[in-house]
Write a protein that holds these residues in place. Sequence first.
Motif, PDB file in Angstrom:
ATOM      1  N   THR A 113       5.052  35.050  17.255  1.00 38.97           N
ATOM      2  CA  THR A 113       6.151  35.245  18.004  1.00 38.97           C
ATOM      3  C   THR A 113       6.784  36.538  18.117  1.00 38.97           C
ATOM      4  O   THR A 113       6.936  37.050  19.142  1.00 38.97           O
ATOM      5  CB  THR A 113       6.946  34.024  18.407  1.00 38.97           C
ATOM      6  N   ILE A 116      11.579  29.904  19.619  1.00 43.16           N
ATOM      7  CA  ILE A 116      12.736  28.907  19.516  1.00 43.16           C
ATOM      8  C   ILE A 116      12.147  27.527  19.053  1.00 43.16           C
ATOM      9  O   ILE A 116      12.486  26.703  18.476  1.00 43.16           O
ATOM     10  CB  ILE A 116      13.261  28.689  20.880  1.00 43.16           C
ATOM     11  N   ALA A 138      19.291  41.064  22.479  1.00 39.94           N
ATOM     12  CA  ALA A 138      18.227  40.095  22.000  1.00 39.94           C
ATOM     13  C   ALA A 138      17.844  40.762  20.608  1.00 39.94           C
ATOM     14  O   ALA A 138      17.703  39.511  19.849  1.00 39.94           O
ATOM     15  CB  ALA A 138      17.184  40.084  23.081  1.00 39.94           C
ATOM     16  N   ALA A 152      10.615  38.853  26.558  1.00 43.11           N
ATOM     17  CA  ALA A 152      11.150  37.411  27.012  1.00 43.11           C
ATOM     18  C   ALA A 152      10.128  36.357  26.700  1.00 43.11           C
ATOM     19  O   ALA A 152      10.700  35.149  25.817  1.00 43.11           O
ATOM     20  CB  ALA A 152      11.663  37.155  28.190  1.00 43.11           C
ATOM     21  N   ILE A 153       9.076  36.296  26.805  1.00 46.39           N
ATOM     22  CA  ILE A 153       8.143  35.396  26.520  1.00 46.39           C
ATOM     23  C   ILE A 153       7.837  35.165  25.046  1.00 46.39           C
ATOM     24  O   ILE A 153       8.068  33.913  24.365  1.00 46.39           O
ATOM     25  CB  ILE A 153       6.670  35.710  26.987  1.00 46.39           C
ATOM     26  N   LEU A 158      10.298  35.764  22.595  1.00 49.44           N
ATOM     27  CA  LEU A 158      11.598  35.313  21.767  1.00 49.44           C
ATOM     28  C   LEU A 158      11.767  33.792  22.328  1.00 49.44           C
ATOM     29  O   LEU A 158      11.992  32.846  21.505  1.00 49.44           O
ATOM     30  CB  LEU A 158      12.655  36.119  22.497  1.00 49.44           C
ATOM     31  N   SER A 159      10.989  33.579  23.667  1.00 52.07           N
ATOM     32  CA  SER A 159      11.387  32.112  24.000  1.00 52.07           C
ATOM     33  C   SER A 159      10.502  31.104  23.249  1.00 52.07           C
ATOM     34  O   SER A 159      10.763  29.911  22.835  1.00 52.07           O
ATOM     35  CB  SER A 159      10.832  31.903  25.586  1.00 52.07           C
ATOM     36  N   LEU A 160       9.176  31.715  22.750  1.00 55.98           N
ATOM     37  CA  LEU A 160       8.272  30.894  22.072  1.00 55.98           C
ATOM     38  C   LEU A 160       9.058  30.677  20.591  1.00 55.98           C
ATOM     39  O   LEU A 160       8.548  29.724  20.064  1.00 55.98           O
ATOM     40  CB  LEU A 160       7.008  31.696  22.016  1.00 55.98           C
ATOM     41  N   VAL A 216      17.943  31.327  20.576  1.00 55.47           N
ATOM     42  CA  VAL A 216      18.310  30.811  21.769  1.00 55.47           C
ATOM     43  C   VAL A 216      19.101  31.803  22.426  1.00 55.47           C
ATOM     44  O   VAL A 216      18.755  32.292  23.607  1.00 55.47           O
ATOM     45  CB  VAL A 216      19.002  29.318  21.838  1.00 55.47           C
ATOM     46  N   ALA A 256      16.578  34.733  23.325  1.00 53.97           N
ATOM     47  CA  ALA A 256      15.872  34.581  24.277  1.00 53.97           C
ATOM     48  C   ALA A 256      16.654  34.752  25.605  1.00 53.97           C
ATOM     49  O   ALA A 256      16.186  35.146  26.713  1.00 53.97           O
ATOM     50  CB  ALA A 256      15.130  33.124  24.320  1.00 53.97           C
ATOM     51  N   ALA A 257      17.717  34.317  25.644  1.00 52.62           N
ATOM     52  CA  ALA A 257      18.908  34.424  26.923  1.00 52.62           C
ATOM     53  C   ALA A 257      19.081  35.948  27.132  1.00 52.62           C
ATOM     54  O   ALA A 257      19.057  36.121  28.416  1.00 52.62           O
ATOM     55  CB  ALA A 257      20.033  33.580  26.549  1.00 52.62           C
ATOM     56  N   ILE A 282      15.637  37.362  28.898  1.00 48.02           N
ATOM     57  CA  ILE A 282      15.460  36.619  30.240  1.00 48.02           C
ATOM     58  C   ILE A 282      16.469  37.435  30.941  1.00 48.02           C
ATOM     59  O   ILE A 282      16.003  37.807  32.297  1.00 48.02           O
ATOM     60  CB  ILE A 282      15.529  35.031  30.173  1.00 48.02           C
TER      61      ILE A 282
END
Length: 402
Positions: free
Chosen positions: A296, A285, A223, A278-279, A281-283, A360, A363-364, A367
């Motif tokens: 983020t 995006i 990541a 994960a939170i 990195l997802s934000l 993306v 984040a994958a 997660i």
Amino acid sequence: MSSYASLLKSPGVARIIAAQLTARFPFGMLSLALLLHVEHVHDSYAAAGLVLAATSIGQAIAGPLTSRWMGRWAMRPVLILTTVLCTLSIGTIALVEMSVPLYMAIGLVAGLSMPPVQPAVRTIYPKMVNSRQLTPLFSLDASAQEIIWVLGPVITVFLAVQISTVTAILTAMGILVVGSTWFISSPEVGRVRIPLSRRKLGAVLGRPPVLLATVTGFLLIGACAAVEVGVVAAFGEGGSESGVILAIFAIGSLIGGLSFGHRPIGPTALAMRMLGVAIGLSLAIVSLNFWWLALTMLIAGVGIAPALAVMFAIVSASVKFSETAEAYGWVGTGQLIGAAIGSAIAGFVIDASGAPGAFVVAAAFAIGGVIVATVFRRWHPDLRDRDASPIPDTEPIAVQPS
């Protein structure tokens, strides 16, 4: 914080931390410097990702081997040999323009010969402090190493933009020589002897906590590698913003390590720390706006050093002292394969769909780390009421019949 202050007062601890940080500082520069250099020469992020992947694969292959060699031939000879070979390889990449396959070949050699400073120092630590101080020391180490990722990218981008990518690589090479020499000359490197492991290479992966740390480390660093490529692509080769964003990412990790890394380690500790990454990195995006990414990346970074500290502690508590260097070598291999795959996938996604795709990918990976740490939490030792010292090596005693 008082536990960290008392640690630094222990004989030799501050010095060995400073020496190994200096020796490893180029690791915070080289990946970005190589990315910028190869992209500048060949005008392709995919090509740059392939060279980074080859370098990381070399490190991944070497990790368990050079770590195990330290038990056979002692730390200093292995560290000296790898430092010399790595310096020559890095210098060649900087000074000779080549095709992508040749860059990959030399990058592979550079990776194979990266000095195994990290397994060496984490094998030394249990011999420098008492058992109660070991988990805080792993946390302090994981937090302090973020200095590498705070300053390394900033220095690299400044040198690459203001002078040249060649200068950035040669500066990292010079620091590698100075830092490795300092670390190799440390008394503890000559004093601590790693017993020769009697088990086959790779047998230590049969211990579930080592395998858990290896797989989760693969996903975490994968990541981070995707983030690095994505940030550079988002702001361009000449954008100083990329260095600042990556520094903020590392500052978040430093804050998290110092704030949470010393807390007791229960069976869900790794999953919870990975969840924070994960939170964040997802934000990320949502937007590539500088200030949004800064926020983020700060959120995501808070979980990194604490997650690494948990990995180091559960490995140490689960293996014999003679297996510690190899175990950390495998954990490092997992992380480096993650870096190789993360940067390579991110590079191809960027060329196909632009910089947002890299986040993306990041984040994958993160997660996935949460899922693995949650599903296999039964492999995670509960260290809330025990220390993280390695299992002592024992020898059978011959007894004469009466």
